[in-house]
Scaffold this active site. Structure first.
Site, PDB file in Angstrom:
ATOM      1  N   ARG A 147      -9.894  21.944   1.744  1.00 35.67           N
ATOM      2  CA  ARG A 147      -9.333  23.153   2.343  1.00 35.67           C
ATOM      3  C   ARG A 147     -10.453  24.148   2.593  1.00 35.67           C
ATOM      4  O   ARG A 147     -11.320  24.339   1.734  1.00 35.67           O
ATOM      5  CB  ARG A 147      -8.283  23.774   1.412  1.00 35.67           C
ATOM      6  N   TYR A 159      -7.511  36.763   0.552  1.00 37.11           N
ATOM      7  CA  TYR A 159      -7.079  35.599  -0.214  1.00 37.11           C
ATOM      8  C   TYR A 159      -8.028  34.406  -0.057  1.00 37.11           C
ATOM      9  O   TYR A 159      -8.471  34.088   1.048  1.00 37.11           O
ATOM     10  CB  TYR A 159      -5.667  35.186   0.234  1.00 37.11           C
ATOM     11  N   ASP A 217      -5.136  27.449   4.838  1.00 38.16           N
ATOM     12  CA  ASP A 217      -3.947  28.169   4.366  1.00 38.16           C
ATOM     13  C   ASP A 217      -3.887  29.547   5.011  1.00 38.16           C
ATOM     14  O   ASP A 217      -4.745  30.398   4.767  1.00 38.16           O
ATOM     15  CB  ASP A 217      -4.022  28.303   2.841  1.00 38.16           C
ATOM     16  N   HIS A 219      -1.366  31.574   4.419  1.00 38.14           N
ATOM     17  CA  HIS A 219      -0.814  32.393   3.323  1.00 38.14           C
ATOM     18  C   HIS A 219       0.204  33.416   3.789  1.00 38.14           C
ATOM     19  O   HIS A 219       0.216  34.561   3.327  1.00 38.14           O
ATOM     20  CB  HIS A 219      -1.937  33.047   2.520  1.00 38.14           C
ATOM     21  N   GLU A 243      -1.347  25.504   6.742  1.00 40.34           N
ATOM     22  CA  GLU A 243      -0.360  25.786   5.699  1.00 40.34           C
ATOM     23  C   GLU A 243       0.152  27.217   5.778  1.00 40.34           C
ATOM     24  O   GLU A 243      -0.608  28.150   6.045  1.00 40.34           O
ATOM     25  CB  GLU A 243      -1.018  25.552   4.335  1.00 40.34           C
ATOM     26  N   GLU A 269       5.469  26.455  -0.562  1.00 38.78           N
ATOM     27  CA  GLU A 269       5.066  26.728  -1.946  1.00 38.78           C
ATOM     28  C   GLU A 269       5.885  27.840  -2.577  1.00 38.78           C
ATOM     29  O   GLU A 269       5.964  27.914  -3.800  1.00 38.78           O
ATOM     30  CB  GLU A 269       3.577  27.039  -2.036  1.00 38.78           C
ATOM     31  N   ARG A 290       5.582  21.502   0.739  1.00 39.32           N
ATOM     32  CA  ARG A 290       4.543  22.075  -0.119  1.00 39.32           C
ATOM     33  C   ARG A 290       5.054  22.609  -1.462  1.00 39.32           C
ATOM     34  O   ARG A 290       4.319  23.248  -2.198  1.00 39.32           O
ATOM     35  CB  ARG A 290       3.869  23.231   0.635  1.00 39.32           C
ATOM     36  N   HIS A 319       2.348  21.472  -4.230  1.00 38.41           N
ATOM     37  CA  HIS A 319       1.534  22.623  -4.630  1.00 38.41           C
ATOM     38  C   HIS A 319       0.863  22.344  -5.975  1.00 38.41           C
ATOM     39  O   HIS A 319       1.518  21.951  -6.934  1.00 38.41           O
ATOM     40  CB  HIS A 319       2.465  23.833  -4.739  1.00 38.41           C
ATOM     41  N   ASP A 323      -2.406  27.949 -11.259  1.00 37.67           N
ATOM     42  CA  ASP A 323      -1.267  28.593 -11.904  1.00 37.67           C
ATOM     43  C   ASP A 323      -0.103  27.618 -12.111  1.00 37.67           C
ATOM     44  O   ASP A 323       0.969  28.021 -12.551  1.00 37.67           O
ATOM     45  CB  ASP A 323      -0.808  29.853 -11.163  1.00 37.67           C
ATOM     46  N   GLU A 346      -2.700  18.739  -3.677  1.00 34.31           N
ATOM     47  CA  GLU A 346      -3.620  19.830  -3.974  1.00 34.31           C
ATOM     48  C   GLU A 346      -4.083  19.703  -5.422  1.00 34.31           C
ATOM     49  O   GLU A 346      -3.282  19.448  -6.327  1.00 34.31           O
ATOM     50  CB  GLU A 346      -2.917  21.173  -3.773  1.00 34.31           C
ATOM     51  N   TRP A 409       0.518  39.097   1.463  1.00 31.71           N
ATOM     52  CA  TRP A 409      -0.759  38.674   0.914  1.00 31.71           C
ATOM     53  C   TRP A 409      -0.966  37.177   1.143  1.00 31.71           C
ATOM     54  O   TRP A 409      -2.047  36.717   1.418  1.00 31.71           O
ATOM     55  CB  TRP A 409      -0.808  38.971  -0.592  1.00 31.71           C
TER      56      TRP A 409
END
Length: 409
Positions: A147, A159, A217, A219, A243, A269, A290, A319, A323, A346, A409
């Protein structure tokens, strides 16, 4: 096989994680990931106050019945807090069932459909030389798909750019949720982004050639017509996928994007149930699903979503950021190995402290992942080690435009 004890463990080695630990009356232990980045304690309360009392004494083998009970009996369905809590229960029950059978979890999902799982890593840079160095470092680690995220001239922080270090000194892409009382503010300019990004991919293709699979991405930061413009402008660079090009709540928006570009689209996601995908899959408006197992109710519903997607030749792209705990990652890998319509996984590698808390059997080698063959998920939690890292308040950043407007974001 009755559930005798249910514990909610909160630990913060490299970041905050929430783990559900179920113990049966015959001593088996099953784990589920309930981490919701920046809102962890909401899930902790949901589990401790509303779910754990309902689990004690129940039959651990009745996975589908337990899932339906937790989803339907609350009346207030869906949403990330509810679905992360249910996911933790579902994954922990699958872990228990596979351990009782003495088999790795993927064997209970139909067995392996492949020998290994293609993974992609996250490269980024503030300029092309720094980005090229990051891509080479990921290739040296073995990644075969990468990515690409980039800074935008004129913007201070956005981001996905690792070189943006936090006040803590940690790499940004490793843990963007800063440990502070309030979220960090970043800036955004979509027009500048749309002008700059195609030049970045032109440079990357010129440097690394046509064969390297590249991902990007967006986002959720673009309107549908902006996303369509970006997808079209990136077509010469043959992306593996674009994405989250536009906010995912509006499923119809992807119809406009799809009508303007042949760049493959991945989304989901922030989705929590199959209902979020209903139009996108049925009308073939995306190419990759995702969602995370952790945020979509667990292994049981994720397999159903992917079976639905398979009817339309839509593949998985589960995803897998940092986190998602190693427990959630392991759950994804067992699904990846079992489902026929696997696409890519990912994979952001956790830090040493996290790996000391979560003992893992899954492996990464030569660009591919494998969940291993230990019974169950193949992940155990070291409770004593987890206790060394108490919860710390942390928030994901947010964006403002030049005029002060809060933006996605």
């Amino acid at each position: 096989m009755k559930i005798d004890r249910a514990e909610v463990i909160v630990t913060s080695p490299d970041r905050n994680f929430v783990t559900l630990r179920l113990t049966t009356d015959d001593g088996l232990v099953g784990l589920g990931d309930a981490t919701l980045n920046g809102r962890e304690l909401a899930v902790v309360a949901y589990l401790q106050e509303h779910v754990v009392p309902l689990l004690l004494g129940s039959d651990a083998h009745r996975i589908e019945d337990t899932w339906q009970f937790l989803y339907r009996s609350a009346y207030w369905r869906r949403g990330p807090v509810t679905m992360a809590a249910i996911a933790a229960v579902d994954v922990a029950l699958w872990d228990l069932k596979a351990k009782a059978a003495g088999l790795p979890l993927y064997q209970l999902l139909g067995g392996a459909s492949r020998d290994k799982i293609l993974a992609y890593g996250h490269a980024s840079g503030r300029d092309l030389p720094e980005l090229f160095d990051s891509i080479r470092k990921h290739q040296a680690l073995g990644y075969r798909a990468i990515r690409v995220q980039t800074a935008i001239p004129g913007l201070k922080a956005i981001y996905g750019v690792a070189a943006q270090t936090q006040t803590s000194g940690k790499r940004y892409d490793y843990e963007p949720a800063q440990r502070s009382a309030r979220p960090a503010e970043e800036d955004w300019d979509t027009r500048a982004y749309l002008r700059h990004l195609p030049t970045v991919f032109e440079g990357v293709r010129a440097e690394f050639g046509a064969e390297l699979p590249l991902l990007h991405d967006g986002h959720h930061r673009m309107t549908p017509i902006q996303a369509a413009k970006l997808g079209k402008s990136l077509e010469p660079y043959d992306l593996f996928w674009l994405e989250d090009c536009t906010p995912a709540e509006n499923q119809e928006a992807l119809r406009l994007v799809r009508s303007h570009t042949t760049t493959p689209l991945a989304i989901g996601e922030v989705f929590n149930t199959v209902w979020d995908y209903q139009t996108l899959i049925k009308d073939q408006l995306i190419d990759y699903v995702r969602s995370a197992v952790t945020h979509t109710g667990g292994i049981s519903p994720m397999k159903k979503i992917l079976d639905y997607a398979a009817q339309y030749q839509i593949k998985s792209g589960i995803h897998g950021p940092t986190d998602i705990s190693p427990v959630g990652m392991a759950a994804a890998l067992h699904l990846d190995l079992a489902v026929h319509n696997f696409g890519i996984q990912e994979y952001m590698q956790h830090g040493e402290a996290t790996n000391s808390v979560f003992e893992q059997s899954f492996s990464f080698s030569d660009g591919y992942l494998n969940p291993g063959n230990q019974p169950g998920l193949g992940v155990e939690i070291n409770v004593d080690e987890a206790g060394k890292y108490p919860y710390q308040t942390a928030y994901l950043p947010f964006n403002r435009l030049a005029d002060g407007t809060v933006h996605d974001w």
